[in-house]
Design a protein around this motif. Structure first.
Motif, PDB file in Angstrom:
ATOM      1  N   ASN A   1       1.552  -0.204   7.679  1.00 13.14           N
ATOM      2  CA  ASN A   1       0.123  -0.358   7.920  1.00 13.14           C
ATOM      3  C   ASN A   1      -0.392  -1.794   7.882  1.00 13.14           C
ATOM      4  OD1 ASN A   1      -0.744   2.642   7.941  1.00 13.14           O
ATOM      5  ND2 ASN A   1       0.536   2.471   6.123  1.00 13.14           N
ATOM      6  N   TYR A   2       0.166  -2.596   6.994  1.00 16.03           N
ATOM      7  CA  TYR A   2      -0.318  -3.967   6.830  1.00 16.03           C
ATOM      8  C   TYR A   2       0.860  -4.936   6.758  1.00 16.03           C
ATOM      9  CZ  TYR A   2      -4.510  -1.357   5.743  1.00 16.03           C
ATOM     10  OH  TYR A   2      -5.572  -0.482   5.814  1.00 16.03           O
TER      11      TYR A   2
ATOM     12  N   GLU B   1      -9.203   4.047   6.346  1.00 16.15           N
ATOM     13  CA  GLU B   1      -9.185   3.020   5.302  1.00 16.15           C
ATOM     14  C   GLU B   1     -10.158   3.336   4.166  1.00 16.15           C
ATOM     15  OE1 GLU B   1      -9.778  -0.757   7.243  1.00 16.15           O
ATOM     16  OE2 GLU B   1      -7.609  -1.131   7.253  1.00 16.15           O
TER      17      GLU B   1
ATOM     18  N   LEU C   1      -8.054   4.706   1.397  1.00 19.98           N
ATOM     19  CA  LEU C   1      -7.373   3.616   0.703  1.00 19.98           C
ATOM     20  C   LEU C   1      -8.340   2.873  -0.213  1.00 19.98           C
ATOM     21  CD1 LEU C   1      -4.999   1.655   0.237  1.00 19.98           C
ATOM     22  CD2 LEU C   1      -5.705   0.458   2.318  1.00 19.98           C
TER      23      LEU C   1
ATOM     24  N   THR D   1       0.816  -1.213   0.000  1.00 21.20           N
ATOM     25  CA  THR D   1       0.000   0.000   0.000  1.00 21.20           C
ATOM     26  C   THR D   1       0.846   1.259   0.000  1.00 21.20           C
ATOM     27  OG1 THR D   1      -0.159  -0.051   2.419  1.00 21.20           O
ATOM     28  CG2 THR D   1      -1.926  -1.117   1.174  1.00 21.20           C
TER      29      THR D   1
ATOM     30  N   LEU E   1      -8.363  -6.465   5.671  1.00 24.27           N
ATOM     31  CA  LEU E   1      -8.502  -5.464   4.613  1.00 24.27           C
ATOM     32  C   LEU E   1      -9.127  -6.067   3.367  1.00 24.27           C
ATOM     33  CD1 LEU E   1      -7.919  -2.563   3.593  1.00 24.27           C
ATOM     34  CD2 LEU E   1      -5.708  -3.422   2.781  1.00 24.27           C
TER      35      LEU E   1
END
Length: 268
Positions: free
Chosen positions: A146-147, A117, A120, A104, A156
């Protein structure tokens, strides 16, 4: 699972695609993930001319190498990153592969913090729509602020769309997420569609990713989880060395060969 192995051409960062394809082919690989990261490992790029793209296709053909994915890391929290990823989906069409790979944030030094989010999701919407139209799969890598884990990306992807799945990097979850891959992979394997198989040495936040089998990861345990989860996607081998990088092309080729030999012994 040996037939699922591929080489990530980012392993040959700093070297040409021809050197990557030749070295990987001689090591025993027949599949490749093409790195398409501008200003890092740009073995293919969406702005290549038709002639340049045809040369890459011919190179792969000459060595009996099949493209299984496009590694097009783009910061999708920025407009230019979204635009680049949209264009990169065309490379997946060009090379007749199913997967477009990104994280991301930035490919290196990702410092973005995603606080909402919904932003995103809005940024990814045109990418998801194009993947849907062209029958491609967007696989988000365990990477960055973030992930960094499979568990976070599973949440997500469930929120986003069936076209969004996980690219599970077995060492990134340690480096970025400070967790070992075993339980995390088991918890998220049902959403994993692509693997970056990477080994790890040193403390968790140390950039040290040697040849597969030279580090501390228990790949027998990892493959047992993949087998139990009926994983059928590509297993893309990535060696990223240390910040100093490899001494020369011979060191890269040797690491690729030893990785292939090790994996042939444990899963062949």
């Amino acid at each position: 699972m040996l037939e699922q192995l591929a080489i990530n051409s980012n392993t040959y960062h700093g070297y040409s695609l021809e050197e990557a394809v030749k070295g990987a082919s001689e090591a025993g690989f027949t599949q490749i993930e093409l790195a398409a990261v501008k200003e890092h490992t740009a073995h293919v790029l969406p702005d290549m001319s038709p002639g340049e793209l045809q040369d890459v296709k011919q190179l792969l053909l000459d060595y009996g190498m099949k493209c299984v994915g496009i590694g097009a890391h783009s910061n999708v929290m920025r407009k230019d990153g979204v635009e680049n990823l949209l264009k990169s989906i065309d490379l997946a069409v060009e090379f007749n592969c199913k997967y477009i790979v990104t994280a991301t944030g930035d490919a290196h030094g990702d410092t973005d913090v995603i606080e909402d989010e919904r932003v995103l999701a809005a940024n990814l919407q045109p990418i998801i729509e194009k993947c849907e139209t062209l029958n491609k799969l967007l696989v988000l890598e365990t990477h960055g602020n973030n992930y960094p884990t499979g568990s976070s990306l599973k949440k997500l992807s469930k929120m986003l769309h069936k076209r969004v799945k996980i690219n599970y990097d077995t060492a990134n979850v340690i480096f970025y997420g400070n967790v070992l891959p075993y339980g995390d992979l088991e918890a998220s394997v049902d959403y994993v569609e692509f693997i970056h198989l990477k080994d790890k040495l040193g403390v968790n936040n140390e950039w040290n990713f040697p040849a597969i089998g030279d580090g501390n990861l228990d790949f027998g345990r990892i493959f047992a989880t993949l087998k139990k989860g009926n994983y059928k996607g590509p297993i893309s081998i990535e060696v990223e060395f240390t910040p100093a990088g490899p001494a020369n092309l011979e060191e890269v080729n040797d690491s690729v060969q030893r990785s292939f030999n090790y994996l042939s012994r444990i899963i062949g």
